[in-house]
Design a protein around this motif. Structure first.
Motif, PDB file in Angstrom:
ATOM      1  N   ASP A   1      -5.618   3.410  12.057  1.00  0.00           N
ATOM      2  CA  ASP A   1      -6.664   2.521  11.543  1.00  0.00           C
ATOM      3  C   ASP A   1      -6.246   1.805  10.260  1.00  0.00           C
ATOM      4  O   ASP A   1      -6.464   0.612  10.112  1.00  0.00           O
ATOM      5  CB  ASP A   1      -7.950   3.301  11.249  1.00  0.00           C
ATOM      6  CG  ASP A   1      -8.650   3.792  12.496  1.00  0.00           C
ATOM      7  OD1 ASP A   1      -8.351   3.291  13.606  1.00  0.00           O
ATOM      8  OD2 ASP A   1      -9.501   4.692  12.362  1.00  0.00           O
ATOM      9  N   GLN A   2      -5.672   2.544   9.329  1.00  0.00           N
ATOM     10  CA  GLN A   2      -5.400   2.002   8.003  1.00  0.00           C
ATOM     11  C   GLN A   2      -4.062   1.273   7.885  1.00  0.00           C
ATOM     12  O   GLN A   2      -3.930   0.350   7.087  1.00  0.00           O
ATOM     13  CB  GLN A   2      -5.441   3.121   6.948  1.00  0.00           C
ATOM     14  CG  GLN A   2      -6.774   3.807   6.861  1.00  0.00           C
ATOM     15  CD  GLN A   2      -7.902   2.849   6.536  1.00  0.00           C
ATOM     16  OE1 GLN A   2      -7.799   2.041   5.627  1.00  0.00           O
ATOM     17  NE2 GLN A   2      -8.983   2.929   7.291  1.00  0.00           N
TER      18      GLN A   2
ATOM     19  N   ASP B   1       0.528  12.680  -1.386  1.00  0.00           N
ATOM     20  CA  ASP B   1       0.524  12.168  -2.760  1.00  0.00           C
ATOM     21  C   ASP B   1       0.032  10.722  -2.830  1.00  0.00           C
ATOM     22  O   ASP B   1      -0.545  10.311  -3.831  1.00  0.00           O
ATOM     23  CB  ASP B   1       1.920  12.258  -3.380  1.00  0.00           C
ATOM     24  CG  ASP B   1       2.331  13.685  -3.712  1.00  0.00           C
ATOM     25  OD1 ASP B   1       1.457  14.578  -3.735  1.00  0.00           O
ATOM     26  OD2 ASP B   1       3.539  13.910  -3.937  1.00  0.00           O
ATOM     27  N   ALA B   2       0.272   9.958  -1.768  1.00  0.00           N
ATOM     28  CA  ALA B   2      -0.125   8.549  -1.738  1.00  0.00           C
ATOM     29  C   ALA B   2      -1.424   8.314  -0.965  1.00  0.00           C
ATOM     30  O   ALA B   2      -1.964   7.216  -0.990  1.00  0.00           O
ATOM     31  CB  ALA B   2       1.001   7.718  -1.112  1.00  0.00           C
TER      32      ALA B   2
ATOM     33  N   ASP C   1       0.846  -1.178   0.000  1.00  0.00           N
ATOM     34  CA  ASP C   1       0.000   0.000   0.000  1.00  0.00           C
ATOM     35  C   ASP C   1       0.892   1.241   0.000  1.00  0.00           C
ATOM     36  O   ASP C   1       1.655   1.461   0.940  1.00  0.00           O
ATOM     37  CB  ASP C   1      -0.906  -0.026   1.237  1.00  0.00           C
ATOM     38  CG  ASP C   1      -1.806   1.187   1.324  1.00  0.00           C
ATOM     39  OD1 ASP C   1      -1.296   2.321   1.221  1.00  0.00           O
ATOM     40  OD2 ASP C   1      -3.007   1.005   1.516  1.00  0.00           O
ATOM     41  N   PRO C   2       0.818   2.066  -1.046  1.00  0.00           N
ATOM     42  CA  PRO C   2       1.697   3.239  -1.126  1.00  0.00           C
ATOM     43  C   PRO C   2       1.516   4.210   0.042  1.00  0.00           C
ATOM     44  O   PRO C   2       2.472   4.816   0.507  1.00  0.00           O
ATOM     45  CB  PRO C   2       1.313   3.908  -2.445  1.00  0.00           C
ATOM     46  CG  PRO C   2       0.551   2.898  -3.208  1.00  0.00           C
ATOM     47  CD  PRO C   2      -0.030   1.928  -2.227  1.00  0.00           C
ATOM     48  N   TYR C   3       0.280   4.371   0.494  1.00  0.00           N
ATOM     49  CA  TYR C   3      -0.002   5.267   1.621  1.00  0.00           C
ATOM     50  C   TYR C   3       0.707   4.780   2.875  1.00  0.00           C
ATOM     51  O   TYR C   3       1.454   5.533   3.509  1.00  0.00           O
ATOM     52  CB  TYR C   3      -1.519   5.344   1.819  1.00  0.00           C
ATOM     53  CG  TYR C   3      -1.986   6.153   3.008  1.00  0.00           C
ATOM     54  CD1 TYR C   3      -1.602   7.475   3.193  1.00  0.00           C
ATOM     55  CD2 TYR C   3      -2.877   5.598   3.929  1.00  0.00           C
ATOM     56  CE1 TYR C   3      -2.078   8.223   4.270  1.00  0.00           C
ATOM     57  CE2 TYR C   3      -3.357   6.341   5.002  1.00  0.00           C
ATOM     58  CZ  TYR C   3      -2.941   7.648   5.169  1.00  0.00           C
ATOM     59  OH  TYR C   3      -3.416   8.382   6.230  1.00  0.00           O
ATOM     60  N   CYS C   4       0.493   3.531   3.220  1.00  0.00           N
ATOM     61  CA  CYS C   4       1.114   2.993   4.433  1.00  0.00           C
ATOM     62  C   CYS C   4       2.637   2.931   4.304  1.00  0.00           C
ATOM     63  O   CYS C   4       3.352   3.172   5.275  1.00  0.00           O
ATOM     64  CB  CYS C   4       0.541   1.617   4.766  1.00  0.00           C
ATOM     65  SG  CYS C   4      -1.204   1.705   5.274  1.00  0.00           S
ATOM     66  N   SER C   5       3.114   2.651   3.112  1.00  0.00           N
ATOM     67  CA  SER C   5       4.565   2.655   2.896  1.00  0.00           C
ATOM     68  C   SER C   5       5.147   4.040   3.135  1.00  0.00           C
ATOM     69  O   SER C   5       6.200   4.184   3.760  1.00  0.00           O
ATOM     70  CB  SER C   5       4.901   2.179   1.479  1.00  0.00           C
ATOM     71  OG  SER C   5       4.549   0.826   1.315  1.00  0.00           O
TER      72      SER C   5
ATOM     73  N   GLU D   1       7.737   4.959   6.084  1.00  0.00           N
ATOM     74  CA  GLU D   1       9.017   5.567   5.709  1.00  0.00           C
ATOM     75  C   GLU D   1       9.296   6.845   6.502  1.00  0.00           C
ATOM     76  O   GLU D   1      10.439   7.184   6.785  1.00  0.00           O
ATOM     77  CB  GLU D   1       9.002   5.875   4.211  1.00  0.00           C
ATOM     78  CG  GLU D   1      10.287   6.455   3.676  1.00  0.00           C
ATOM     79  CD  GLU D   1      10.194   6.722   2.185  1.00  0.00           C
ATOM     80  OE1 GLU D   1      10.694   7.777   1.762  1.00  0.00           O
ATOM     81  OE2 GLU D   1       9.632   5.884   1.451  1.00  0.00           O
ATOM     82  N   ASN D   2       8.231   7.549   6.874  1.00  0.00           N
ATOM     83  CA  ASN D   2       8.364   8.834   7.566  1.00  0.00           C
ATOM     84  C   ASN D   2       7.954   8.780   9.035  1.00  0.00           C
ATOM     85  O   ASN D   2       7.775   9.823   9.667  1.00  0.00           O
ATOM     86  CB  ASN D   2       7.530   9.886   6.833  1.00  0.00           C
ATOM     87  CG  ASN D   2       8.110  10.236   5.491  1.00  0.00           C
ATOM     88  OD1 ASN D   2       9.137  10.899   5.412  1.00  0.00           O
ATOM     89  ND2 ASN D   2       7.476   9.770   4.430  1.00  0.00           N
ATOM     90  N   GLU D   3       7.809   7.586   9.598  1.00  0.00           N
ATOM     91  CA  GLU D   3       7.279   7.427  10.953  1.00  0.00           C
ATOM     92  C   GLU D   3       8.070   8.211  12.002  1.00  0.00           C
ATOM     93  O   GLU D   3       7.482   8.905  12.840  1.00  0.00           O
ATOM     94  CB  GLU D   3       7.222   5.949  11.331  1.00  0.00           C
ATOM     95  CG  GLU D   3       6.569   5.696  12.666  1.00  0.00           C
ATOM     96  CD  GLU D   3       6.399   4.212  12.962  1.00  0.00           C
ATOM     97  OE1 GLU D   3       5.989   3.912  14.096  1.00  0.00           O
ATOM     98  OE2 GLU D   3       6.680   3.371  12.095  1.00  0.00           O
ATOM     99  N   ASP D   4       9.395   8.123  11.988  1.00  0.00           N
ATOM    100  CA  ASP D   4      10.191   8.851  12.986  1.00  0.00           C
ATOM    101  C   ASP D   4       9.975  10.355  12.871  1.00  0.00           C
ATOM    102  O   ASP D   4       9.818  11.056  13.873  1.00  0.00           O
ATOM    103  CB  ASP D   4      11.682   8.524  12.856  1.00  0.00           C
ATOM    104  CG  ASP D   4      12.019   7.111  13.292  1.00  0.00           C
ATOM    105  OD1 ASP D   4      11.213   6.503  14.036  1.00  0.00           O
ATOM    106  OD2 ASP D   4      13.077   6.608  12.881  1.00  0.00           O
ATOM    107  N   LEU D   5       9.957  10.844  11.657  1.00  0.00           N
ATOM    108  CA  LEU D   5       9.744  12.270  11.425  1.00  0.00           C
ATOM    109  C   LEU D   5       8.336  12.688  11.866  1.00  0.00           C
ATOM    110  O   LEU D   5       8.158  13.740  12.487  1.00  0.00           O
ATOM    111  CB  LEU D   5       9.964  12.597   9.955  1.00  0.00           C
ATOM    112  CG  LEU D   5      10.048  14.063   9.575  1.00  0.00           C
ATOM    113  CD1 LEU D   5      11.166  14.767  10.325  1.00  0.00           C
ATOM    114  CD2 LEU D   5      10.263  14.196   8.087  1.00  0.00           C
TER     115      LEU D   5
END
Length: 149
Positions: free
Chosen positions: A136-137, A62-63, A25-29, A33-37
């Motif tokens: 949730d997602q 964008d995703a 899933d591009p959104y979750c990816s 990828e940006n979780e720490d930030l």
């Protein structure tokens, strides 16, 4: 016996396909990828940090699915607004704690900066919405967003 093997094979294949869909899933990816930030969003008050926050929000927007994309865009726009106001005033965000630097700014620049900061602070509801959505997602739990002054 053969029927059981076929059923088991179909179940394993279905599980693998479902796992593959979730993982790609591009959104979750983008969120992962940006979780720490995202967990530090707004905590570091520097031009560079805010540029990273805005970039991360835009990448995720964008995703993002249509239901939550406007919230991500609002967050990115407000964060970019802080950076733009700082650039217009000619003073990096990290120097705004210096009272002499702030006193030297024109009233026009102080007003523009205050407006940009307020727009950023006003994204609290959007930040709460995106935190709930990615939990949730995507199963990613972030700290609850707080307004930064």
């Amino acid at each position: 016996m053969r029927k059981q093997w076929v059923s088991a094979a179909v179940a394993i294949l279905a599980a693998a396909l479902l796992t593959g869909c979730v993982g790609s899933d591009p959104y979750c990816s983008a969120v992962e990828e940006n979780e720490d930030l995202l967990n530090s969003f707004g905590a570091e008050r520097t031009d560079a940090a805010y540029a990273q926050y805005a970039s991360a929000a835009r990448q995720i927007a964008d995703a993002a699915p249509e239901r939550i994309q406007p919230d991500w865009i609002t967050i990115a726009d407000a964060t970019d607004g802080v950076i733009a106001a700082q650039e217009q005033a000619g003073v990096p965000l990290e120097q705004m704690g210096d009272s002499a630097t702030v006193a030297a700014l024109s009233q026009e620049h102080r007003d523009a900066l205050n407006e940009a900061y307020q727009a950023f602070n006003d994204t609290v509801e959007q930040r709460k919405a995106v935190v709930a959505d990615i939990d949730d997602q995507c199963g990613v739990t972030l700290e609850q967003p707080e307004a930064k002054e």
